[in-house]
Design a protein around this motif. Structure first.
Motif, mmCIF file in Angstrom:
data_model
loop_
_atom_site.group_PDB
_atom_site.id
_atom_site.type_symbol
_atom_site.label_atom_id
_atom_site.label_comp_id
_atom_site.label_asym_id
_atom_site.label_seq_id
_atom_site.Cartn_x
_atom_site.Cartn_y
_atom_site.Cartn_z
ATOM 1 N N LYS A 181 0.849 -1.086 -0.015
ATOM 2 C CA LYS A 181 -0.050 0.068 -0.126
ATOM 3 C C LYS A 181 1.018 1.251 -0.203
ATOM 4 O O LYS A 181 1.663 1.492 0.943
ATOM 5 N N ILE A 182 0.905 2.025 -0.993
ATOM 6 C CA ILE A 182 1.820 3.016 -1.461
ATOM 7 C C ILE A 182 1.289 4.354 -1.334
ATOM 8 O O ILE A 182 -0.044 4.571 -1.951
ATOM 9 N N LEU A 183 1.644 5.403 -0.658
ATOM 10 C CA LEU A 183 1.160 6.855 -0.802
ATOM 11 C C LEU A 183 2.293 7.450 -1.432
ATOM 12 O O LEU A 183 3.602 7.749 -1.159
ATOM 13 N N GLN A 184 1.710 8.312 -2.281
ATOM 14 C CA GLN A 184 2.866 9.256 -3.255
ATOM 15 C C GLN A 184 2.258 10.691 -2.748
ATOM 16 O O GLN A 184 1.153 10.977 -2.960
ATOM 17 N N ILE A 185 3.387 11.224 -2.177
ATOM 18 C CA ILE A 185 2.955 12.888 -1.819
ATOM 19 C C ILE A 185 3.792 13.727 -3.023
ATOM 20 O O ILE A 185 4.994 13.767 -3.100
ATOM 21 N N SER A 186 2.993 14.353 -3.758
ATOM 22 C CA SER A 186 3.404 15.484 -4.557
ATOM 23 C C SER A 186 2.922 16.722 -4.369
ATOM 24 O O SER A 186 2.171 17.083 -3.485
ATOM 25 N N HIS A 187 3.927 17.733 -4.636
ATOM 26 C CA HIS A 187 3.561 19.177 -4.157
ATOM 27 C C HIS A 187 2.274 19.855 -4.767
ATOM 28 O O HIS A 187 1.508 20.403 -4.124
ATOM 29 N N GLY A 188 1.985 19.341 -6.224
ATOM 30 C CA GLY A 188 0.607 20.010 -6.672
ATOM 31 C C GLY A 188 0.710 19.099 -8.282
ATOM 32 O O GLY A 188 1.441 18.254 -8.226
ATOM 33 N N TYR A 189 -0.637 19.723 -8.712
ATOM 34 C CA TYR A 189 -0.684 18.698 -10.158
ATOM 35 C C TYR A 189 -0.331 19.943 -11.287
ATOM 36 O O TYR A 189 -0.997 19.517 -12.266
ATOM 37 N N ASN A 190 0.059 20.870 -11.088
ATOM 38 C CA ASN A 190 0.491 21.704 -12.035
ATOM 39 C C ASN A 190 1.770 21.020 -12.751
ATOM 40 O O ASN A 190 2.465 20.255 -12.037
ATOM 41 N N ALA A 191 2.039 21.548 -13.928
ATOM 42 C CA ALA A 191 3.306 20.806 -14.538
ATOM 43 C C ALA A 191 4.445 21.473 -13.793
ATOM 44 O O ALA A 191 4.632 22.648 -13.336
ATOM 45 N N PRO A 192 5.554 20.647 -13.537
ATOM 46 C CA PRO A 192 5.595 19.166 -14.087
ATOM 47 C C PRO A 192 5.195 18.128 -13.312
ATOM 48 O O PRO A 192 5.253 17.012 -13.192
ATOM 49 N N PHE A 193 4.618 18.427 -12.012
ATOM 50 C CA PHE A 193 4.387 17.394 -10.957
ATOM 51 C C PHE A 193 3.257 16.523 -11.297
ATOM 52 O O PHE A 193 3.333 15.217 -11.054
ATOM 53 N N LEU A 194 2.196 16.936 -12.243
ATOM 54 C CA LEU A 194 1.097 16.054 -12.321
ATOM 55 C C LEU A 194 1.786 14.984 -13.456
ATOM 56 O O LEU A 194 1.440 13.618 -13.184
ATOM 57 N N GLY A 195 2.606 15.045 -14.209
ATOM 58 C CA GLY A 195 3.248 14.330 -15.080
ATOM 59 C C GLY A 195 3.942 13.216 -14.270
ATOM 60 O O GLY A 195 4.099 11.931 -14.599
ATOM 61 N N VAL A 196 4.915 13.795 -13.616
ATOM 62 C CA VAL A 196 5.924 12.825 -12.511
ATOM 63 C C VAL A 196 4.997 11.845 -11.628
ATOM 64 O O VAL A 196 5.076 10.712 -11.632
ATOM 65 N N SER A 197 3.933 12.507 -11.126
ATOM 66 C CA SER A 197 3.098 11.607 -10.393
ATOM 67 C C SER A 197 1.944 10.455 -11.216
ATOM 68 O O SER A 197 2.037 9.484 -10.740
ATOM 69 N N GLU A 255 2.502 6.638 -10.601
ATOM 70 C CA GLU A 255 1.268 5.606 -10.713
ATOM 71 C C GLU A 255 1.415 4.489 -11.641
ATOM 72 O O GLU A 255 0.923 3.494 -11.421
ATOM 73 N N SER A 256 1.717 5.036 -12.890
ATOM 74 C CA SER A 256 1.841 3.903 -13.967
ATOM 75 C C SER A 256 2.901 2.758 -13.478
ATOM 76 O O SER A 256 2.500 1.373 -13.899
ATOM 77 N N MET A 257 4.041 2.935 -13.108
ATOM 78 C CA MET A 257 4.985 2.285 -12.680
ATOM 79 C C MET A 257 4.563 1.358 -11.508
ATOM 80 O O MET A 257 4.878 0.003 -11.486
ATOM 81 N N LEU A 258 3.550 1.566 -10.586
ATOM 82 C CA LEU A 258 3.341 0.710 -9.379
ATOM 83 C C LEU A 258 2.167 0.367 -9.144
ATOM 84 O O LEU A 258 1.871 -0.640 -8.284
ATOM 85 N N ASN A 259 1.116 0.750 -10.343
ATOM 86 C CA ASN A 259 -0.388 0.295 -9.718
ATOM 87 C C ASN A 259 -0.869 -1.000 -10.190
ATOM 88 O O ASN A 259 -1.897 -1.468 -9.897
ATOM 89 N N LYS A 260 0.128 -1.601 -11.145
ATOM 90 C CA LYS A 260 -0.027 -3.165 -11.470
ATOM 91 C C LYS A 260 -0.361 -4.173 -10.220
ATOM 92 O O LYS A 260 -1.173 -4.923 -10.289
ATOM 93 N N THR A 261 0.458 -4.094 -9.404
ATOM 94 C CA THR A 261 0.620 -4.845 -8.316
ATOM 95 C C THR A 261 0.273 -4.581 -6.827
ATOM 96 O O THR A 261 0.353 -4.939 -5.938
ATOM 97 N N ASN A 262 0.177 -3.133 -6.687
ATOM 98 C CA ASN A 262 0.167 -2.374 -5.595
ATOM 99 C C ASN A 262 -1.208 -1.396 -5.571
ATOM 100 O O ASN A 262 -1.738 -1.033 -6.406
ATOM 101 N N GLU A 263 -1.555 -1.050 -4.416
ATOM 102 C CA GLU A 263 -2.357 0.004 -4.402
ATOM 103 C C GLU A 263 -1.899 1.291 -3.983
ATOM 104 O O GLU A 263 -1.126 1.522 -3.104
ATOM 105 N N VAL A 264 -2.122 2.064 -4.990
ATOM 106 C CA VAL A 264 -1.284 3.554 -4.910
ATOM 107 C C VAL A 264 -2.301 4.684 -4.623
ATOM 108 O O VAL A 264 -3.362 4.965 -5.316
ATOM 109 N N VAL A 265 -1.963 5.585 -3.716
ATOM 110 C CA VAL A 265 -2.907 6.573 -3.255
ATOM 111 C C VAL A 265 -1.828 7.854 -3.441
ATOM 112 O O VAL A 265 -0.829 7.809 -3.138
#
Length: 380
Positions: A19-35, A39-49
């Motif tokens: 169970k993974i929590l990802q904390i990002s500063h915000g969803y403006n560029a470039p943070f949204l793309g990084v988030s 998510e794409s890297m980890l969501n196949k076998t994990n629960e990502v928030v």
């Protein structure tokens, strides 16, 4: 609380049951793309928030997320200053209630919050991701993370950033600071990129000219001045050429004045901030990045996906992205950059370099490739 052990599957080397929590500063560029990348890297076998510290609730972000849940805290600048005690308590309650095994923290503020929660007694693994140089200039930051390094891994987005972190924090064991390159969803980016004719039509560009493209902030670190100087010399030999710069910034008027002084004000086009600029990279015959301090250089990957030759200054993370799959020049050497422009237009080795670049993206920077690297690092 004992966090679940990270397991790897020998067949696909993926994390499982976390169970993974990802904390990002915000969803403006470039943070949204990084988030979205994580998510794409980890969501196949994990629960990502994914938790965004700034920004109000966004239906668009929720609609496009690949996380199982998105949380918006809507913090203002005042809340993010100082000790941030209220946010520490709030994060403590969230992590305790949800029982996260791993917390991924983008930038220092997120790392600080998660570290303080650990000091309050919760036990979970922390991964801090640093996207820029100079993140640990502050003595306080260096001391805090050096003293509470248990269950902490810091990832720089390039070897250059990693080494900057290691140099800043000599007390932190070197194996605690590693490199994890940014990733790109090759198929998703390629599917949205318009062909050359349509991209040029959208941007209003000459359909017959040789076009050199640049995308980025108009900032001293990006050194578009060298780019303009190199182009002015190139244009003397190849009159049917244009330099197209997408982006805004405080140097815009200064750069326009330079283009005017060099006699290329009609050929150096400043198109401003273009939404979804990556969709129009095929309008370019060459993509050039002249930055001094480039932590990574995602725009180079985007150009390589578009199968556009790339030229970059031989410094920072940009040189690591390009390697032998493009052209490198010494920072601020406009004469050397002009020669590379001529080499590309002469098609000396263009098709070979382009295919090598496309292959390099798949091998080293695709979601799948970076996910494998992340799994290896976190499993140590």
């Amino acid at each position: 609380m004992k966090f679940r052990k990270v397991q790897t599957n020998s067949k696909n080397s993926s994390l499982s049951e976390m169970k993974i929590l990802q904390i990002s500063h915000g969803y403006n560029a470039p943070f949204l793309g990084v988030s979205k990348q994580y998510e794409s890297m980890l969501n196949k076998t994990n629960e990502v928030v994914t938790l965004y510290l700034t920004g109000n609730e966004s239906g668009e972000v929720k609609q496009t997320t690949k996380a199982s849940k998105v949380i918006f805290w809507g913090c203002d600048s005042k809340q993010l200053k100082g000790m941030k005690l209220g946010l520490i308590v709030k994060l403590y309650k969230l992590i305790k209630h949800e029982k996260f095994d791993l917390v991924i923290c983008h930038r220092y503020k997120a790392i600080y919050l998660a570290t303080m929660v650990c000091l309050l007694g919760l036990k979970f693994k922390r991964v801090g991701v640093i996207h820029a140089f100079g993140a640990f200039k502050s003595l306080g930051r260096r001391l805090l993370l050096s003293l509470v390094a248990k269950r902490l891994i810091i990832l720089g987005v390039s070897n250059a950033v990693r080494d900057d972190i290691r140099d800043s924090m000599p007390l932190l064991p070197r194996n605690k600071v590693q490199t994890l390159y940014n990733a790109i969803d090759v198929a998703a980016v390629a599917s949205k990129q318009l062909d050359k004719e349509k991209a040029r039509a959208f941007l209003g560009l000459n359909d017959q000219a040789f076009i050199i493209g640049n995308v980025g902030r108009l900032h001293p670190d990006k050194d578009q001045a060298t780019l303009i100087r190199a182009f002015s010399e190139f244009h003397k030999q190849y009159a049917n050429s244009q330099l197209v710069i997408l982006g805004t910034g405080r140097l815009e008027q200064q750069l326009k004045d330079l283009a005017r002084e060099l006699g290329v004000e009609q050929q150096a086009l400043f198109l401003g901030q273009v939404p979804d600029a990556v969709n129009y990279y095929k309008a370019f015959d060459l993509f050039a990045l002249s930055s001094d301090k480039e932590p990574f250089g995602l725009v180079l990957l985007e150009a390589m996906v578009a199968k556009v030759p790339v030229v970059a200054s031989d410094c920072g993370g940009a040189s690591e992205v390009v390697s032998d799959a493009g052209y490198l020049f010494e920072f601020a050497d406009s004469a050397a950059l002009t020669k590379l422009f001529i080499r590309v237009i002469a098609r000396v080795d263009g098709s070979i370099v382009v295919e090598k670049g496309f292959s390099r993206v798949h091998k080293n920077f695709s979601i799948e490739a970076v996910a494998k690297s992340f799994n290896r690092l976190i499993s140590v």
